[in-house]
Scaffold this motif. Structure first.
Motif, PDB file in Angstrom:
ATOM      1  N   THR A  93      68.896  50.787  82.200  1.00  0.00           N
ATOM      2  CA  THR A  93      70.045  50.399  81.385  1.00  0.00           C
ATOM      3  C   THR A  93      71.241  50.076  82.253  1.00  0.00           C
ATOM      4  OG1 THR A  93      69.295  51.675  79.471  1.00  0.00           O
ATOM      5  CG2 THR A  93      71.646  51.209  79.608  1.00  0.00           C
ATOM      6  N   GLY A  94      71.491  50.900  83.258  1.00  0.00           N
ATOM      7  CA  GLY A  94      72.591  50.638  84.170  1.00  0.00           C
ATOM      8  C   GLY A  94      72.266  49.569  85.187  1.00  0.00           C
ATOM      9  N   ALA A  95      71.067  49.617  85.746  1.00  0.00           N
ATOM     10  CA  ALA A  95      70.695  48.669  86.796  1.00  0.00           C
ATOM     11  C   ALA A  95      70.643  47.240  86.290  1.00  0.00           C
ATOM     12  CB  ALA A  95      69.339  49.068  87.392  1.00  0.00           C
ATOM     13  N   TRP A  96      70.239  47.062  85.013  1.00  0.00           N
ATOM     14  CA  TRP A  96      70.055  45.724  84.454  1.00  0.00           C
ATOM     15  C   TRP A  96      71.093  45.388  83.395  1.00  0.00           C
ATOM     16  CZ3 TRP A  96      64.128  46.734  83.598  1.00  0.00           C
ATOM     17  CH2 TRP A  96      63.500  46.816  84.849  1.00  0.00           C
ATOM     18  N   ALA A 148      63.759  50.290  63.808  1.00  0.00           N
ATOM     19  CA  ALA A 148      64.089  50.389  65.234  1.00  0.00           C
ATOM     20  C   ALA A 148      62.965  49.842  66.088  1.00  0.00           C
ATOM     21  CB  ALA A 148      64.358  51.838  65.618  1.00  0.00           C
ATOM     22  N   LEU A 149      63.338  49.219  67.171  1.00  0.00           N
ATOM     23  CA  LEU A 149      62.417  48.846  68.237  1.00  0.00           C
ATOM     24  C   LEU A 149      62.587  49.871  69.350  1.00  0.00           C
ATOM     25  CD1 LEU A 149      60.468  46.846  69.692  1.00  0.00           C
ATOM     26  CD2 LEU A 149      62.531  45.705  70.571  1.00  0.00           C
ATOM     27  N   LEU A 150      61.536  50.633  69.613  1.00  0.00           N
ATOM     28  CA  LEU A 150      61.554  51.662  70.654  1.00  0.00           C
ATOM     29  C   LEU A 150      60.788  51.135  71.853  1.00  0.00           C
ATOM     30  CD1 LEU A 150      61.961  54.549  71.771  1.00  0.00           C
ATOM     31  CD2 LEU A 150      59.910  55.223  70.485  1.00  0.00           C
ATOM     32  N   ILE A 151      61.461  51.024  73.018  1.00  0.00           N
ATOM     33  CA  ILE A 151      60.818  50.426  74.182  1.00  0.00           C
ATOM     34  C   ILE A 151      61.177  51.167  75.462  1.00  0.00           C
ATOM     35  CG2 ILE A 151      60.885  48.113  73.154  1.00  0.00           C
ATOM     36  CD1 ILE A 151      63.153  47.461  75.212  1.00  0.00           C
ATOM     37  N   GLU A 152      60.297  51.084  76.433  1.00  0.00           N
ATOM     38  CA  GLU A 152      60.669  51.245  77.833  1.00  0.00           C
ATOM     39  C   GLU A 152      61.108  49.863  78.313  1.00  0.00           C
ATOM     40  OE1 GLU A 152      58.284  54.358  80.400  1.00  0.00           O
ATOM     41  OE2 GLU A 152      56.916  52.905  79.524  1.00  0.00           O
ATOM     42  N   PRO A 153      62.208  49.753  79.056  1.00  0.00           N
ATOM     43  CA  PRO A 153      62.622  48.435  79.538  1.00  0.00           C
ATOM     44  C   PRO A 153      61.655  47.829  80.547  1.00  0.00           C
ATOM     45  CG  PRO A 153      64.049  50.171  80.396  1.00  0.00           C
ATOM     46  CD  PRO A 153      63.175  50.804  79.372  1.00  0.00           C
TER      47      PRO A 153
END
Length: 439
Positions: free
Chosen positions: A257-260, A207-212
């Motif tokens: 996630t929603g905004a982008w 998995a890649l775990l990130i803050e967007p």
């Protein structure tokens, strides 16, 4: 700084008394070690907090832009959340059984984010830890990938960074790492598409775990096309994409996630969804949820390192439901986002007028100024331009004038209760600090 320290001590005799008493039983005089990072020779002790303000034991009122480092992003004691908590208190706090509020909370998160399946935890750290475990289970791969200078709570695999030679090493301050993080983790620079492609190419990363957008080293925004490339590479290499929205929920009702229009396989969120109550959640796509369910025998659901006796407890579910349905609403964000822009615009005007070699960056209802003239492209670039002593001076200057900033770098957050007057108060105080430093 010496003058500000003296003013702080003179203005906070009751906090000084409590701080002295605290050293008799609390290590460092605080109930949690990171509280030592507040500016001044001792932290202020809180008497009460409501909305976007708090009052200390010496009677000083503060405009609170820290908001519990996002834990109180809904505002201190939002009335709908308090009412829900009070109702649930009379019906039981925790009993290891589901309540109807859990259904509503899961349904609301599904509506906002789009992921099919949800589970609840005590903290976002737990949610990140569990998501990583599940990713390794269903992919059969041993490694995790993260961004350089990330923070995802106290998750062992994420305390890794890149040294000057590009090798994975333990992050500065990593306390008692159980293993060399290079054995568990690959680290890539934020906004580095080629580096991410190389890190995932051999298909050993589960998995890649990130803050967007990075927030915990300071706000670092994704360059155009970067997150699209992240999704393409993770899909091509069959690596699960886990997005941590614990801080980036400030971008809108469904976070970044929603905004982008992002499309993660799993999503983690904590802190603010409980309106101040300890709470976290993680969501899964339809496919991931099916693999998790199929891969865990009923006999083993309570022994695999995923759980917590209080996870999903009744009081937290009541708080989450009320906070999502009645506090952090679309209408609330419609007020908060312009306030974030107003805060950033005020700081930007001061920077430009006083010709400071600084920059301000905004992420929805969150904004921050950096000690560099251009926005940082990577976490390493932001970290290289940090100045701990200067941060403490600016934080103490603001605190002495009734403005509370997050004690980690220079970040401010808007709540549904924040007002234009609150924002303008910070602008005035920031201007005064700049004048004192650069005149």
């Amino acid at each position: 700084m010496e003058a500000e320290q003296q003013a702080f001590v003179a203005g906070h005799p009751r906090s000084a008394e409590l701080a002295s008493r605290a050293t008799e039983s609390l290590l460092g005089g605080v109930p949690m070690n990171w509280m030592l990072k507040w500016p001044g020779p001792f932290p202020i002790f809180v008497e009460a907090a409501a909305g976007a303000h708090l009052t200390d034991v010496d009677g000083h009122d503060y405009v609170d832009f820290c908001l519990g480092d996002t834990g109180a992003m809904a505002g201190h004691g939002p009335p709908p959340t308090i009412r829900a908590i009070e109702r649930q208190l009379g019906r039981g706090i925790t009993h290891m059984l589901p309540v109807e509020d859990a259904i509503a909370a899961g349904a609301e998160l599904r509506r906002r984010v789009g992921l099919r399946w949800w589970q609840f935890t005590i903290t976002a750290t737990d949610a990140n830890r569990f998501s990583i475990r599940l990713a390794r289970q269903i992919t059969g791969r041993p490694l995790v990938a993260v961004h350089d200078h990330c923070y995802h709570g106290s998750v062992d695999e994420t305390f890794a960074t890149l040294d000057d030679s590009g090798h994975v090493v333990a992050s500065r301050g990593n306390v008692g790492p159980p293993v060399d993080p290079a054995k568990t983790t690959r680290v890539v620079e934020f906004n580095d598409v080629d580096g991410l492609d190389r890190a995932l190419a051999d298909r050993q990363v589960a998995a890649l775990l990130i803050e967007p957008a990075l927030t915990n080293v300071g706000i670092v925004l994704p360059e155009p096309g970067y997150l699209d490339a992240v999704r393409e590479i993770t899909r091509r290499t069959e690596t699960l994409l886990i997005i941590d929205e614990t801080h980036t929920i400030c971008a809108g009702p469904a976070g970044a996630t929603g905004a982008w229009n992002l499309d993660p396989d799993m999503l983690v969120i904590g802190k603010t969804i409980g309106g101040g109550m300890p709470a976290g959640a993680y969501g899964m796509s339809d496919a991931v949820g099916a693999q998790v369910a199929d891969g865990t025998p009923l006999e083993d659901v309570d022994v695999g390192g995923i759980g917590g006796t209080l996870a999903g407890y009744a009081l937290s579910m009541a708080a989450i439901r009320a906070t999502l349905e009645e506090v952090l609403t679309d209408e609330a964000f419609a007020r908060m986002l312009p306030l974030g822009e107003r805060w950033a615009a005020g700081v930007r005007e001061v920077i430009e007028r006083r010709r400071l070699p600084w920059h301000v960056t905004r992420l929805g209802a969150r904004a921050e100024y950096h000690f560099m003239p251009q926005p940082p492209r990577t976490g390493a670039e932001q970290a290289a331009n940090a100045d701990f002593a200067l941060e403490r001076f600016l934080h103490l200057w603001a605190l002495n004038r009734g403005v509370l900033l997050t004690p980690f770098h220079n970040m401010a957050l808007m709540s549904p209760a924040t007002t234009q007057a609150d924002v303008d108060r910070h602008t005035a105080v920031f201007d005064e600090a700049a004048a004192a430093l650069f005149s």
